[in-house]
Design an enzyme around this catalytic site. Structure first.
Site, PDB file in Angstrom:
ATOM      1  N   GLU A 688       0.812  -1.224   0.000  1.00 52.76           N
ATOM      2  CA  GLU A 688       0.000   0.000   0.000  1.00 52.76           C
ATOM      3  C   GLU A 688       0.843   1.272   0.000  1.00 52.76           C
ATOM      4  O   GLU A 688       0.824   2.057   0.960  1.00 52.76           O
ATOM      5  CB  GLU A 688      -0.971  -0.008   1.189  1.00 52.76           C
ATOM      6  CG  GLU A 688      -1.998  -1.131   1.067  1.00 52.76           C
ATOM      7  CD  GLU A 688      -2.923  -1.246   2.267  1.00 52.76           C
ATOM      8  OE1 GLU A 688      -2.741  -0.496   3.239  1.00 52.76           O
ATOM      9  OE2 GLU A 688      -3.829  -2.098   2.228  1.00 52.76           O
ATOM     10  N   GLU A 777      -4.848  -8.384  -0.858  1.00 57.04           N
ATOM     11  CA  GLU A 777      -5.297  -8.129   0.516  1.00 57.04           C
ATOM     12  C   GLU A 777      -6.654  -7.471   0.532  1.00 57.04           C
ATOM     13  O   GLU A 777      -6.920  -6.524  -0.219  1.00 57.04           O
ATOM     14  CB  GLU A 777      -4.318  -7.227   1.281  1.00 57.04           C
ATOM     15  CG  GLU A 777      -4.745  -7.002   2.744  1.00 57.04           C
ATOM     16  CD  GLU A 777      -3.902  -5.954   3.448  1.00 57.04           C
ATOM     17  OE1 GLU A 777      -2.666  -6.003   3.312  1.00 57.04           O
ATOM     18  OE2 GLU A 777      -4.482  -5.079   4.114  1.00 57.04           O
TER      19      GLU A 777
END
Length: 940
Positions: A688, A777
């Site tokens: 991320e 994810e």
């Protein structure tokens, strides 16, 4: 309704209970002044739309309960002497198209429109959906009913109080003569008595009208001659059911089987006027309205009239057949080149200032000058829906100009808005609450918007008639801005509140904004005071024995889609502790009471001394046949530096002179794992990089630099960018650079807050040949404590996997923590409801299987995906309905034999279901209410 998203979020109100009953209202939104007809086995209904364009929706139903919009009668009122172009000196919210009327004869549909304070318009078409041809009369008729007699003679019966009969010419395009046949003012006082509906039955002409509050009676006049004299009865006494005030103003309609029903609408506040269906009988050639079991004589003004109560939940009309549930659309991804039928413009649109094609997949709104939102052209609206609802937009503000104001509103008197205001080059989030026409409301300034994308939300509670507004920069955490909006029913606006998407400039013509999507949600609660009816409905659901029938789901075994790598989650011993030996067996074994996971994600600690913590679970997963990949959150501390990002100090990034060293750091981890018996399938560059509040930030440019110039030295398949919400701005630069693309083996994405419309990635399909696409994810739908076993919330997990596979073409689906109170495995190591939903895929769709084409949504609330491998076909079918569905599956280009099934629903967890036999390439199975079922068959 500020806590809507903490409830069970569903789509809009649905009257059809799926068990042979319906619950009033049939439309829980502002569809006032309805008029309906039956043509054969089809029902058509029209409704007032005032100054919303296009005007007068034509709605269609097969059963009087499930309605859909099939078209509009007119896009403008040109030729009537009225213009509805908003300016700073002209607006006309309360007039426009009032009380339409509809009838049919000899293949032609006739819709009459009363243009308030103007003229009558007769519109004709051979297709009820249009297009319609307009004839403008030189006079108006208040609340008219167009009636065509048995011999074809046409009449308009109209006005308030006076019952005015206007005979039409043979072509129905002009009035031959008019006369008032009688007058009715209300039996308890002089009130307006309006809203005319007319039928003819058994030689009688029946005229239905309604007095306005405080009286609010439904009157019926009958005569053997259309000009009278008329007898009169009262049919309803303005009853109420929870969720609104008086029920009134409607007309009768029959079914093909000979039943009679009466449609009316109910006054509300912020909701507007919603639609109610009531059973009707005939006694001595007089209609009697109400639940037949409740009919009694009611004394009004010295006379007695038979009438019954308006039912809340009641059996559906008998129309001779069963038909699927239909809904009027609400959410919109703006993927079409034409607007969805749920949308209408506030006043006339300027069609040069909006587009669905300039940026495909977006609604583009260009700002015109206006003093305020009340005067703003090109505000795109749709109705709020009860009992509560939520509208959210994703707004791209990159091309706003100074003076622009763009955002989301609830339009009424008063109105409220939340949007972005740009001034002196700075964009700020601002709420304006309880503004009245040109008068400004309460202004609340929010933060400066430092990015281009913002999410704006309005939550409307139509039980309390209050609304609040909020904003988000990540579509996960929303912050309320401003106070509560009051939502009354105002006779200057004459409509219920409407969600509105707007863009205007207070100084001059400005820039533009792009709206990616509008999302509608509702808790779908039954209205307050309906507990008894809801309880009865729940019991009906529980005892349901009859299934609805789904459409045929075709499984094309030759139409191959993506190769499946597997399903799994992350083990993160540094943060929550390692899985135990027993938990590893549960996660990666594929026996009874095991998840069958085939993918393990592991954590790359910035401190290499901690790498050994990953080995125990990694080795067991590898032993069980899983593939492993690893993701870093931070580089070693000597490779990082702090900087100020968007005004926030102490943020972390990789030093520009350490890119080569960082690549070697990743190589070292690959080597460590390999030397300890665990060979990684792939390694990620950064977890991320676009949501690194507590770890390491990367800009798209920085990531591109690394992928282009350093990632090639990594001795493992490389995953990038693993963006937080599958943000394409992080991956587009890699796909568009041949060298960077060559160094990327797997495009990884997280799906936090990603709308379904964002699952597809056309640029990857164009540029990503021979690359893999992984969802690396997510947790879904939330991470609430101990939420793993909530039902039917857990069913959303399989639905999300379905969309990832079918809409996103992902090859893996990787959950966040394998063991967590909201995860597939609970803290005690047992499998949760969410885990069983995952297992419907992970246990049966094994690595190396291929997804094949299947009808994604063969029936309302039913979702299907299909796979093949090891000479087997696997079908995963999700039924989100509250009732069972009988679903047919048909194989194409191959077939199966005996079929085994496994079911998870409210009471079962991956339990063995019925066996089936494929016959003639098909089998039909029962999908239990709110369930996921996996079917497996050997291919022959």
């Amino acid at each position: 309704m500020g806590n809507l998203m903490n409830e069970e979020v569903k789509t809009a109100w649905q009257s059809d209970n799926g068990n042979g009953t319906y619950t009033n209202p049939i439309l829980n939104a502002d569809y006032p002044d309805i008029a309906a007809i039956r043509v054969g086995n089809d029902f058509y209904m029209v409704s007032s739309t005032f100054v919303s364009f296009p005007s007068i929706p034509v709605m269609h139903s097969k059963d009087l309960v499930n309605w859909e919009i099939i078209g509009y009668v007119t896009a403008d009122l040109n030729g009537t002497g009225k213009s509805y172009t908003l300016t700073n000196s002209f607006e006309d919210y309360g007039h426009g198209c009032w009380a339409p009327t509809i009838t049919y004869r000899n293949g032609v549909y006739y819709v009459g429109i009363y243009q308030a304070q103007g003229k009558f318009i007769l519109c004709t078409a051979t297709n009820p959906a249009g297009p319609y041809t307009k004839t403008v009369f030189n006079q108006g008729f208040h609340d008219p009913a167009l009636f065509l007699d048995d011999d074809g003679t046409g009449y308009i019966i109209s006005e308030a109080n006076d019952v005015k009969i206007s005979k039409l010419s043979g072509d129905y395009k002009s009035v031959v003569n008019s006369r008032v046949s009688t007058r009715i003012e209300g039996v308890t006082g002089k009130y307006l008595v309006e809203g005319t509906h007319v039928i003819k039955k058994n030689g009688y002409y029946y005229i239905f009208r309604n007095s306005t509050p405080p009286e609010s009676y439904t009157y019926c006049l009958r005569s053997k001659n259309i000009y009278g004299p008329y007898e009169m009865r009262i049919l309803l006494n303005g009853p109420r059911i929870p969720g609104g005030s008086q029920i009134h103003q409607g007309g009768p309609i029959d079914t093909p089987t000979g039943e009679w029903w009466f449609y009316v609408f109910q006054d509300g506040n912020g909701l507007g006027r919603r639609d109610i269906l009531v059973p009707m009988q005939w006694q001595n050639d007089w209609p009697v309205i109400g639940d037949p079991s409740t009919i009694k004589n009611v004394a009004i003004a010295g006379k007695s009239y038979p009438m019954g109560s308006v039912p809340i939940t009641y059996r559906k009309p008998d129309v001779g057949a069963s038909y699927p549930v239909r809904t009027i659309p609400d959410s919109d991804d703006f993927n079409s080149t034409v607007l969805g039928v749920q949308w209408q413009w506030n006043h006339y649109p300027d069609n040069s200032k909006w587009s669905l094609s300039e940026r495909p997949g977006y609604l583009r709104l260009r700002a015109k000058q206006a003093n305020n939102l009340w005067r703003a052209s090109n505000t795109l609206t749709q109705r709020v829906q009860g009992p509560d609802c939520q509208g959210t937009i994703e707004l791209d503000t990159a091309n706003m100009a100074d003076g622009d104001q763009a955002g989301l509103c609830l339009l009424n008197i008063p109105y409220g808005s939340i949007g972005v205001v740009k001034s002196a080059g700075v964009k700020k989030i601002v709420a304006n609450i309880n503004a009245k026409e040109d008068a400004q409301g309460v202004i609340t300034n929010g933060p400066v918007l430092r990015s281009n994308i913002v999410y704006l939300r309005a939550d409307a509670n139509l039980l309390t008639d209050k609304a609040v507004f909020s904003y988000s920069t990540d579509n996960i955490t929303y912050t309320q801005l401003g106070g509560q909006l009051n939502m009354p029913f105002d006779l200057g606006f004459f409509q219920g509140d409407k969600f509105g998407i707007y863009n205007f400039n207070t100084a001059s013509a400005g820039g533009y904004v792009d709206v990616s999507w509008f999302r509608f949600a509702s808790s779908k609660r039954k209205a307050a005071g309906m507990a008894d009816a809801s309880a009865k409905e729940d019991m009906l659901e529980t005892s349901m024995a009859v299934s609805a029938s789904g459409g045929d789901a075709a499984i094309n075994l030759a139409a191959q889609k993506q190769l499946i790598r597997g399903f799994g989650g992350i083990n993160h011993p540094a943060w929550i502790g390692d899985l135990t030996a027993a938990q590893r067996e549960t996660a990666f074994g594929n026996g009874n009471n095991q998840l069958g996971f085939t993918v393990l994600r592991i954590y790359i600690d910035e401190n290499r001394n901690n790498w050994s913590r990953e080995l125990a679970t990694a080795k067991k997963a590898k032993e069980k046949g899983a593939i492993l990949f690893a993701s870093p959150w931070n580089p070693p501390s000597n490779m990082a530096e702090t900087f100020t990002r968007d005004g926030v100090t102490g943020q972390k990034r990789l030093r520009y002179d350490k890119y080569a060293a960082y690549a070697q750091h990743l190589n070292d981890f690959v080597s460590f794992m390999k030397n300890n018996g665990v060979e990684l399938y792939a390694i990620s560059v950064q977890n991320e990089p676009d949501y690194a509040h507590t770890w390491t930030w990367w800009t798209p440019t920085e990531l591109l630099n690394f992928m282009k110039n350093y990632a090639g030295s990594i001795n493992c398949r490389v995953i990038a960018p693993e963006s937080f919400s599958y943000m394409k701005n992080m991956s587009d630069p890699i796909l568009n650079d041949s060298k960077a693309l060559a160094n990327m083996d797997i495009l990884g994405a997280h799906l936090y807050g990603t709308p379904e419309s964002g699952f597809s990635y056309p640029l990857f399909k164009q540029k990503g040949a021979n690359k893999e696409l992984w969802m690396t994810e997510v947790y879904y739908p939330n991470s609430n404590n101990n939420s793993a076993d909530l039902w039917p919330e857990a069913l959303e997990v399989s639905y999300h996997i379905h969309n990832a596979m079918v809409l996103g073409d992902f090859q893996t689906y990787v959950w966040w923590y394998i063991r967590r109170q909201y995860g597939p495995m609970k803290e005690d190591g047992t499998i949760s409801k969410r885990g069983y939903n995952m297992a419907h895929f992970s246990k049966f769709v094994r690595p190396g299987y291929v997804r094949v084409d299947a009808d994604r949504n063969p029936a309302n609330g039913v979702y299907v995906s299909a796979y093949k491998g090891d000479n087997k076909a696997v079908i995963v079918a999700i039924n989100k309905n509250a009732t069972a569905v009988s679903q047919k599956f048909t194989f194409q280009n191959g077939t199966g034999g005996s079929v085994s099934s496994w079911i998870t629903d409210g009471s079962r967890n991956l339990a063995a279901g019925s066996g089936y036999r494929v016959s003639g390439n098909s089998f039909t199975a029962q999908l239990p209410a709110r369930s996921v079922t996996t079917f497996v068959t050997d291919l022959s």
